[in-house]
Design a protein around this motif. Structure first.
Motif, mmCIF file in Angstrom:
data_model
loop_
_atom_site.group_PDB
_atom_site.id
_atom_site.type_symbol
_atom_site.label_atom_id
_atom_site.label_comp_id
_atom_site.label_asym_id
_atom_site.label_seq_id
_atom_site.Cartn_x
_atom_site.Cartn_y
_atom_site.Cartn_z
ATOM 1 N N VAL A 35 0.911 -1.390 -0.002
ATOM 2 C CA VAL A 35 -0.034 0.192 -0.121
ATOM 3 C C VAL A 35 0.978 1.203 0.163
ATOM 4 O O VAL A 35 0.455 2.295 -0.815
ATOM 5 N N LEU A 36 1.870 1.192 0.837
ATOM 6 C CA LEU A 36 2.589 2.449 0.995
ATOM 7 C C LEU A 36 3.708 2.617 -0.461
ATOM 8 O O LEU A 36 3.753 3.857 -0.740
ATOM 9 N N VAL A 37 4.322 1.682 -0.786
ATOM 10 C CA VAL A 37 5.037 1.738 -2.270
ATOM 11 C C VAL A 37 4.078 2.182 -3.261
ATOM 12 O O VAL A 37 4.184 3.110 -4.141
ATOM 13 N N ALA A 38 2.860 1.605 -3.323
ATOM 14 C CA ALA A 38 1.758 2.078 -4.355
ATOM 15 C C ALA A 38 1.293 3.829 -4.282
ATOM 16 O O ALA A 38 0.947 4.221 -4.964
ATOM 17 N N ALA A 39 1.630 4.208 -2.853
ATOM 18 C CA ALA A 39 1.112 5.610 -2.632
ATOM 19 C C ALA A 39 2.297 6.440 -2.846
ATOM 20 O O ALA A 39 2.299 7.471 -2.577
ATOM 21 N N GLY A 40 3.474 5.972 -3.310
ATOM 22 C CA GLY A 40 4.565 6.454 -3.654
ATOM 23 C C GLY A 40 5.490 6.752 -2.424
ATOM 24 O O GLY A 40 6.756 7.378 -2.791
ATOM 25 N N PHE A 41 5.589 6.212 -1.721
ATOM 26 C CA PHE A 41 6.473 6.494 -0.436
ATOM 27 C C PHE A 41 7.845 5.513 -0.689
ATOM 28 O O PHE A 41 7.727 4.635 -1.321
ATOM 29 N N GLU A 42 8.939 6.396 -0.102
ATOM 30 C CA GLU A 42 10.237 5.327 -0.266
ATOM 31 C C GLU A 42 9.959 4.482 1.110
ATOM 32 O O GLU A 42 10.137 4.992 2.308
ATOM 33 N N THR A 43 10.077 3.191 0.582
ATOM 34 C CA THR A 43 9.358 2.410 2.028
ATOM 35 C C THR A 43 10.584 1.243 2.562
ATOM 36 O O THR A 43 11.156 0.630 1.633
ATOM 37 N N TYR A 44 10.869 1.166 3.495
ATOM 38 C CA TYR A 44 11.563 0.651 4.022
ATOM 39 C C TYR A 44 10.910 -0.560 5.285
ATOM 40 O O TYR A 44 9.956 -0.194 5.884
ATOM 41 N N VAL A 45 11.388 -1.811 5.274
ATOM 42 C CA VAL A 45 10.642 -2.928 6.200
ATOM 43 C C VAL A 45 11.904 -3.313 7.272
ATOM 44 O O VAL A 45 13.082 -3.493 6.925
ATOM 45 N N ASN A 70 16.242 -14.143 3.176
ATOM 46 C CA ASN A 70 15.137 -14.876 3.858
ATOM 47 C C ASN A 70 14.077 -14.445 2.635
ATOM 48 O O ASN A 70 14.112 -13.430 2.350
ATOM 49 N N PRO A 71 13.191 -15.587 2.712
ATOM 50 C CA PRO A 71 11.889 -15.416 1.587
ATOM 51 C C PRO A 71 11.076 -14.082 1.905
ATOM 52 O O PRO A 71 10.849 -13.556 0.787
ATOM 53 N N LYS A 72 11.012 -13.712 3.204
ATOM 54 C CA LYS A 72 10.027 -12.362 3.258
ATOM 55 C C LYS A 72 10.728 -11.045 2.702
ATOM 56 O O LYS A 72 10.436 -10.155 2.173
ATOM 57 N N ALA A 73 12.219 -11.287 3.181
ATOM 58 C CA ALA A 73 12.999 -10.208 2.543
ATOM 59 C C ALA A 73 12.776 -9.976 0.851
ATOM 60 O O ALA A 73 12.624 -9.035 0.337
ATOM 61 N N ASP A 74 12.959 -11.229 0.286
ATOM 62 C CA ASP A 74 12.923 -11.220 -1.048
ATOM 63 C C ASP A 74 11.528 -10.644 -1.595
ATOM 64 O O ASP A 74 11.480 -9.905 -2.521
ATOM 65 N N LEU A 75 10.518 -10.874 -0.719
ATOM 66 C CA LEU A 75 9.164 -10.498 -1.174
ATOM 67 C C LEU A 75 8.928 -8.945 -1.161
ATOM 68 O O LEU A 75 8.750 -8.352 -1.992
ATOM 69 N N VAL A 76 9.664 -8.319 0.102
ATOM 70 C CA VAL A 76 9.941 -7.050 0.235
ATOM 71 C C VAL A 76 10.493 -6.385 -0.936
ATOM 72 O O VAL A 76 10.088 -5.318 -1.464
ATOM 73 N N GLU A 77 11.761 -6.863 -1.503
ATOM 74 C CA GLU A 77 12.424 -6.194 -2.395
ATOM 75 C C GLU A 77 11.596 -6.359 -3.727
ATOM 76 O O GLU A 77 11.820 -5.394 -4.529
ATOM 77 N N ALA A 78 10.886 -7.518 -3.951
ATOM 78 C CA ALA A 78 10.015 -7.606 -5.229
ATOM 79 C C ALA A 78 9.003 -6.451 -5.165
ATOM 80 O O ALA A 78 8.438 -6.309 -6.546
ATOM 81 N N ILE A 79 8.451 -6.247 -4.063
ATOM 82 C CA ILE A 79 7.484 -5.177 -3.930
ATOM 83 C C ILE A 79 8.149 -3.711 -4.364
ATOM 84 O O ILE A 79 7.204 -2.844 -4.678
ATOM 85 N N GLY A 80 9.242 -3.615 -3.972
ATOM 86 C CA GLY A 80 9.856 -2.518 -4.261
ATOM 87 C C GLY A 80 10.565 -1.432 -3.127
ATOM 88 O O GLY A 80 10.477 -0.420 -3.169
ATOM 89 N N ALA A 81 10.404 -2.222 -2.058
ATOM 90 C CA ALA A 81 10.816 -1.621 -0.883
ATOM 91 C C ALA A 81 12.100 -2.299 -0.415
ATOM 92 O O ALA A 81 12.694 -3.092 -1.099
ATOM 93 N N THR A 82 12.887 -1.871 0.662
ATOM 94 C CA THR A 82 14.208 -2.086 1.374
ATOM 95 C C THR A 82 14.012 -2.654 2.497
ATOM 96 O O THR A 82 13.425 -1.967 3.226
#
Ligand code: ZN
Ligand code: ZN
Length: 285
Positions: free
Chosen positions: A205-215, A223-235
């Motif tokens: 939701v945050l990436v789609a709203a244009g935020f520079e997003t970090y998790v 790890n797989p969760k981090a891979d998903l985060v990166e695939a979404i476009g966050a760090t």
């Protein structure tokens, strides 16, 4: 029909025979359940930390994240027809006249605490074969979203948080009211705490709203969760390898913090707005 239910008194979770519901009023809709999600709330219910059966029942049918297909509609149902896909609302209003939140259809902000929640609090859930409910509690799901439709309910945690964020921001002349939804977060930084399902959906939701997003989460890279985060476009940052002080150095000023925090069944998420203000915590629902 079959259902999965929790028995809080005897500490049991089991497959049971549950009476198949029928349409009894003209505005009701009958659904065949296609998918039901399992989340941290279900884990707490099935370990008997909370979860309350409806009055007069010794068990609670669990399941609140769902996707169903319409099999039958009552004569006064207007916008839903057999074959449609539907996601059913979980929280229902309290009965009190003086609860302005519930009386205006905003039961997430119920202030009496006497709301009910399907599969959680005093109303049966959706982990069963058929469900009957009023049309007004059902949300139509476009066919093309069939594969991800069951994620709609957990996604509402982030979506409802963002509605509050933009309402709060409107007090201040920092956002041009004509800015498109995809541009409102441009130039701002968001931090998501935790990379579980709600954290991942919040990140989207945050990436789609244009935020520079970090998790920021516990597990070490990779790890797989981090891979998903990166695939979404966050760090992704791991708490194990990046302590908070280092995180602050690397990311800089954070404008918005998104945390899914469930200390009780009634509070679902917490947003911390820090834009040019001291930290301010705003509990949602
Ligand atoms: Zn859930
Ligand atoms: Zn209420």
């Amino acid at each position: 029909m079959k259902a999965i239910a929790v028995f809080p008194e005897t500490h049991e979770v089991k497959l049971i025979d549950h009476e198949e519901p029928e349409i009894t009023t003209p505005a009701q809709v009958k659904l065949r359940m296609l998918e039901v999600g399992v989340c941290g709330t279900d884990r707490k219910i099935t370990s008997f930390q909370f979860g309350t059966p409806p009055a007069g029942s010794e068990y609670l049918v669990i399941g609140h994240e769902s996707l169903g297909e319409v099999v039958e509609v009552g004569p006064e149902v207007r916008d839903i027809k057999p074959g449609d896909l539907v996601v059913t609302t979980v929280r229902r209003p309290c009965p009190h006249e003086y609860c302005r939140a519930c009386r205006t259809g905003h039961q997430d902000f119920c202030f009496t605490g006497d709301f009910t929640e399907c599969g959680i609090k005093e109303a049966h859930g959706f982990m069963t074969e058929f469900v009957v409910d009023e049309e007004r509690h059902m949300n139509l799901m476009p066919r093309e979203l069939r594969d991800v439709g069951v994620l709609t309910e957990p996604l509402t945690v982030a979506e409802k948080a963002m509605v509050q964020v933009w309402q709060i921001q409107q007090r201040l002349p920092w956002i041009d009211p004509n800015t498109s939804a995809q541009m409102r977060g441009k130039g701002l930084k968001a931090m998501v705490l935790g990379a579980g399902p709600v954290g991942q959906l919040g990140t989207m939701v945050l990436v789609a709203a244009g935020f520079e997003t970090y998790v920021y989460s516990r597990s070490k890279l990779p790890n797989p969760k981090a891979d998903l985060v990166e695939a979404i476009g966050a760090t992704y940052f791991s708490e194990e390898t990046t302590p908070v002080e280092q995180l602050a150095e690397q990311v800089g000023n954070i404008d918005l913090v998104f945390e899914d925090w469930v200390p009780t069944p009634s509070s679902s998420s917490l947003v911390c707005l820090t834009t040019k203000l001291p930290s301010k915590l705003i509990p949602l629902s």
